[in-house]
Design a protein around this motif. Structure first.
Motif, PDB file in Angstrom:
ATOM      1  N   ASN A  41      37.564  67.028  25.773  1.00 31.48           N
ATOM      2  CA  ASN A  41      35.921  67.089  25.886  1.00 31.48           C
ATOM      3  C   ASN A  41      35.174  68.223  25.373  1.00 31.48           C
ATOM      4  O   ASN A  41      34.256  68.093  24.731  1.00 31.48           O
ATOM      5  CB  ASN A  41      35.317  66.433  27.187  1.00 31.48           C
ATOM      6  CG  ASN A  41      35.604  64.958  27.533  1.00 31.48           C
ATOM      7  OD1 ASN A  41      35.855  64.361  26.512  1.00 31.48           O
ATOM      8  ND2 ASN A  41      35.358  64.613  28.887  1.00 31.48           N
TER       9      ASN A  41
ATOM     10  N   HIS B 157      33.326  66.746  22.291  1.00 25.66           N
ATOM     11  CA  HIS B 157      31.825  66.554  22.626  1.00 25.66           C
ATOM     12  C   HIS B 157      31.160  67.774  22.640  1.00 25.66           C
ATOM     13  O   HIS B 157      29.838  67.896  22.278  1.00 25.66           O
ATOM     14  CB  HIS B 157      31.925  65.803  24.169  1.00 25.66           C
ATOM     15  CG  HIS B 157      32.485  64.475  24.125  1.00 25.66           C
ATOM     16  ND1 HIS B 157      32.312  63.482  23.215  1.00 25.66           N
ATOM     17  CD2 HIS B 157      33.383  63.953  24.865  1.00 25.66           C
ATOM     18  CE1 HIS B 157      32.918  62.361  23.604  1.00 25.66           C
ATOM     19  NE2 HIS B 157      33.732  62.723  24.725  1.00 25.66           N
TER      20      HIS B 157
ATOM     21  N   GLY C 177      30.158  68.353  18.841  1.00 21.68           N
ATOM     22  CA  GLY C 177      28.938  67.281  19.250  1.00 21.68           C
ATOM     23  C   GLY C 177      29.154  66.196  19.064  1.00 21.68           C
ATOM     24  O   GLY C 177      28.124  65.426  18.399  1.00 21.68           O
TER      25      GLY C 177
ATOM     26  N   CYS D 264      28.827  62.517  20.220  1.00 19.77           N
ATOM     27  CA  CYS D 264      28.159  62.047  21.262  1.00 19.77           C
ATOM     28  C   CYS D 264      29.044  60.816  21.728  1.00 19.77           C
ATOM     29  O   CYS D 264      29.886  60.225  21.036  1.00 19.77           O
ATOM     30  CB  CYS D 264      26.785  61.892  21.423  1.00 19.77           C
ATOM     31  SG  CYS D 264      26.395  60.490  20.192  1.00 19.77           S
TER      32      CYS D 264
ATOM     33  N   ASP E 278      27.976  57.509  21.670  1.00 21.47           N
ATOM     34  CA  ASP E 278      27.778  56.332  20.889  1.00 21.47           C
ATOM     35  C   ASP E 278      28.356  56.806  19.642  1.00 21.47           C
ATOM     36  O   ASP E 278      28.948  55.797  18.962  1.00 21.47           O
ATOM     37  CB  ASP E 278      26.138  56.349  20.648  1.00 21.47           C
ATOM     38  CG  ASP E 278      25.347  55.855  22.045  1.00 21.47           C
ATOM     39  OD1 ASP E 278      26.209  55.113  22.697  1.00 21.47           O
ATOM     40  OD2 ASP E 278      24.245  56.254  22.237  1.00 21.47           O
ATOM     41  N   GLU E 279      28.523  57.873  19.266  1.00 22.77           N
ATOM     42  CA  GLU E 279      29.089  58.210  17.829  1.00 22.77           C
ATOM     43  C   GLU E 279      30.609  58.176  18.093  1.00 22.77           C
ATOM     44  O   GLU E 279      31.277  57.320  17.150  1.00 22.77           O
ATOM     45  CB  GLU E 279      28.837  59.829  17.679  1.00 22.77           C
ATOM     46  CG  GLU E 279      27.605  59.849  17.058  1.00 22.77           C
ATOM     47  CD  GLU E 279      27.427  61.509  16.622  1.00 22.77           C
ATOM     48  OE1 GLU E 279      26.696  61.843  15.579  1.00 22.77           O
ATOM     49  OE2 GLU E 279      27.713  62.355  17.421  1.00 22.77           O
TER      50      GLU E 279
ATOM     51  N   PHE F 216      25.845  68.262  27.752  1.00 23.21           N
ATOM     52  CA  PHE F 216      25.450  66.897  27.673  1.00 23.21           C
ATOM     53  C   PHE F 216      24.981  66.413  29.018  1.00 23.21           C
ATOM     54  O   PHE F 216      25.135  67.202  29.842  1.00 23.21           O
ATOM     55  CB  PHE F 216      26.801  66.116  27.050  1.00 23.21           C
ATOM     56  CG  PHE F 216      27.941  66.190  28.249  1.00 23.21           C
ATOM     57  CD1 PHE F 216      28.182  64.884  28.998  1.00 23.21           C
ATOM     58  CD2 PHE F 216      28.501  67.475  28.501  1.00 23.21           C
ATOM     59  CE1 PHE F 216      29.060  64.724  29.842  1.00 23.21           C
ATOM     60  CE2 PHE F 216      29.559  67.098  29.603  1.00 23.21           C
ATOM     61  CZ  PHE F 216      29.730  66.031  30.052  1.00 23.21           C
TER      62      PHE F 216
END
Length: 299
Positions: free
Chosen positions: A186, A190, A194, A196, A198-199, A249
């Motif tokens: 992560n 993430h 970057g 996310c 949804d991506e 996040f």
């Protein structure tokens, strides 16, 4: 590599035919069971081996939820991923399934792409767990004298290797390595890159996730970014602190297995890490730093 064996359990012959058609040509070996009783007989056979179960929730006799609980209570079968296919998709029903161990969900009726995507996601997770277990076998006891250590890494591959190394100091490394790997990965994907929730869902469904990770790592804005893991021996516990260079996040919504994410191919890792791998898990500030604690045996 041996072929992936999938057990499909559904009391409706039409549904068995549909799933067989949707997964046809993907190279899987499929076995069908028309009831929970038949499925349990196949699963309990010591000579049988399945990598994944696609399980109907609503069946006469032994229903899917009961069979799932039996699977998760059996030491030989507990790590096998189960995809629950159901028309019972209310939040409370999904929570009940999640609590029993159904971390992958499909709502009937579903499209072939949805089935194929969730099967790939479940198998990817399984392969990652097996790879981590192999790494861990090599790393066991490597850091038993460690009191404090700082590790700096950049890539997903480095994250997985470091997870196995760092988890080897714990009393139950096989459990800790799964959660630690999730947090370190992560930090890369993430945090620093970057990507996310949804991506990542879209990328995994389209099979472009790994390529996008490599693309973003090569961008000038990311090429020098690193994730830092600090391992500390404290009285009665090991403490793992992970800090990335991202913008953080909304970590609060990922601490529990949320029903609205049960049907996505990702988004369950932090909750499972918190639930299964660590005694304490705390995000600091905007979420770019997380502190995980594992108590020592007898502490």
């Amino acid at each position: 590599m041996s072929q992936i064996r999938i057990l499909v359990v559904d009391d409706e012959p039409f549904n068995l035919d549909i799933i067989s058609e949707y997964l046809e040509g993907a190279g899987y070996l499929l076995e069908m069971a028309a009831s929970g009783e038949e499925a349990w007989t196949l699963l309990r056979n010591p000579e049988s081996h399945f990598d994944l179960v696609v399980l109907d929730r609503m069946m006469p006799g032994i229903d899917g939820l009961e069979l799932l609980r039996w699977i998760k209570a059996d030491r030989r079968l507990a790590d096998m991923p189960v995809i629950m296919q159901t028309a019972a998709a209310s939040p409370e029903q999904v929570r009940e399934g999640l609590a029993a161990g159904a971390y992958y969900y499909l709502t009937k009726p579903f499209e072939p792409e949805s089935l194929q995507s969730i099967v790939r996601a479940a198998l990817d997770d399984l392969h990652q767990r097996r790879a981590l277990a192999e790494r861990l076998a090599v790393q066991r006891n490597a850091l038993q004298t460690l009191q404090h250590g700082l590790f700096v890494f950049r890539t997903m591959e480095e994250a997985h290797g470091l997870a196995a190394l760092a988890a080897s100091i714990c009393d139950e490394p096989d459990v800790v390595v799964l959660g630690l790997s999730e947090l370190l990965v992560n930090g890369v994907e993430h945090g620093n890159l970057g990507i996310c929730f949804d991506e990542k869902s879209r990328l995994r469904e389209s099979g472009q996730w790994e390529a996008e990770v490599l693309r973003r790592q090569a961008l000038p804005a990311n090429v020098d970014k690193r994730v830092r893991l600090t391992v500390s021996a404290e009285p009665g516990a090991w403490v793992f602190s992970i800090e990335d260079e991202g913008e953080g996040f909304a970590w609060q919504s990922f601490l529990e297995l949320a029903p609205e994410r049960a049907f996505a191919p990702n988004g369950r890792g932090i909750a499972l890490a918190r639930q299964l791998a660590f005694d304490e898990l705390e995000y600091l500030g905007n979420g770019s730093c997380v502190r995980a604690t594992v108590r020592k045996r007898g502490a």
